[in-house]
Design a protein around this motif. Structure first.
Motif: not given
Length: 306
Positions: A54-60, A77-89
């Protein structure tokens, strides 16, 4: 049109959707299915991906496992508001089997979702400006470590100036007394409660939707909205005792997986754009209809006729 940023907090996993089948096969046999789609899933990720379209300013704000499946999800998910961590699992995976009646059966592993707790989301949002933003906390019942502190996270988001929305999904063990107790507490800090019809009656322990709305009315905060997603019937909103309804168009649908998550994206897009409840419901229905009419799912921009 001024549009507020939407942040989606919650679950991201890998989905394998395949079908259709009429009858469940016998153990020890092999069945060949005509269609399949291998894609990013999870209610929070589904909503975040639709907001991208939808091209809405957003992030996960979420996490994945430290494996190839997690890398595949994180790349989206590589946008300015995205934060996706890699966990040990290992990354959580869901296999969805579609049935000819348009229902589906899921087989899921929790994997990394078992590690998503309050401390993870506190750390992930520590430097995020929440003031005036719309924050959706999605998929609560898929994150067991967060359940005891789900309300604390909602409270934190409100203290930091966010308008809050929740879509907890369906509890794995059904609407037990414990599940209902959890969800009833969450209502106190929620500006938008997004449920499907079965979840609405289940939480209210009601036989009908009308009975459920009577149960919800005194339990919602003043000005808060209960949004009930009713599939092919449409959707409705209960706010301060008044009900607003919006119908849906007939669609030829094959894959309904993530329909409610797509509705959430359309609805919140409208809310964050300053539109009224009638338009917000229409946007939710139209976006959901556009998404579930695709197979496999697309990454192209969405321009639904809302």
């Amino acid at each position: 049109m001024s549009r507020r940023t939407i942040l989606v907090l919650g679950n991201a996993n890998l989905d394998l959707v395949t079908g259709c089948i009429d009858d469940w096969p016998e153990p020890g046999t092999e069945t060949f299915l005509p269609q399949s789609d291998f894609r990013t899933g999870g209610s929070a990720a589904n909503t975040a991906l639709t907001l991208q379209r939808l091209q809405h300013p957003s992030g996960i704000i979420s996490a994945v496992g430290n494996d190839p499946a997690g890398q595949m999800i994180a790349q989206q998910f590589s946008g300015p508001h995205d934060h996706v961590s890699a966990l040990d699992a290992r990354t959580s995976i869901s296999v969805g089997i579609l049935h000819a009646c348009a229902e589906r059966t899921f087989f899921s592993t929790n994997g990394h979702l078992d590690l998503l707790d309050l401390s993870f989301f506190e750390a992930a949002t520590d430097s995020v400006d929440m003031s005036g933003r719309l924050a959706l906390l999605s998929g609560a019942f898929t994150m067991p470590a967060l359940l005891p502190d789900h309300d604390a996270l909602l409270g934190l988001l409100k203290e930091r100036g966010a308008e809050t929305a929740i879509d907890p999904g369906w509890p794995g063990s059904g609407w037990t007394e414990e599940a209902r107790d959890h969800a009833m507490v969450w209502l106190e800090h929620s500006d938008h409660v997004l449920l499907n019809e079965k979840e609405t009656t289940g939480l209210a322990d009601a036989d009908t939707l009308d009975q459920a709305l009577v149960w919800f009315a005194p339990r919602l905060r003043k000005g808060a909205r209960l949004i009930v997603k009713r599939g092919p019937v449409g959707a409705l909103c209960l706010c301060d005792g008044a009900v607003v309804e919006c119908g849906a168009k007939d669609l030829s649908v094959f894959d309904t997986v993530g329909a409610g998550d797509a509705f959430n994206a359309g609805y919140l897009h409208a809310v964050a754009s300053g539109l009224g409840i009638d338009q917000a419901l229409a946007w939710g229905i139209s976006v959901a209809g556009s998404v579930i009419s695709e197979f496999p799912r697309s990454f192209s921009p969405l321009k639904p006729a809302a």
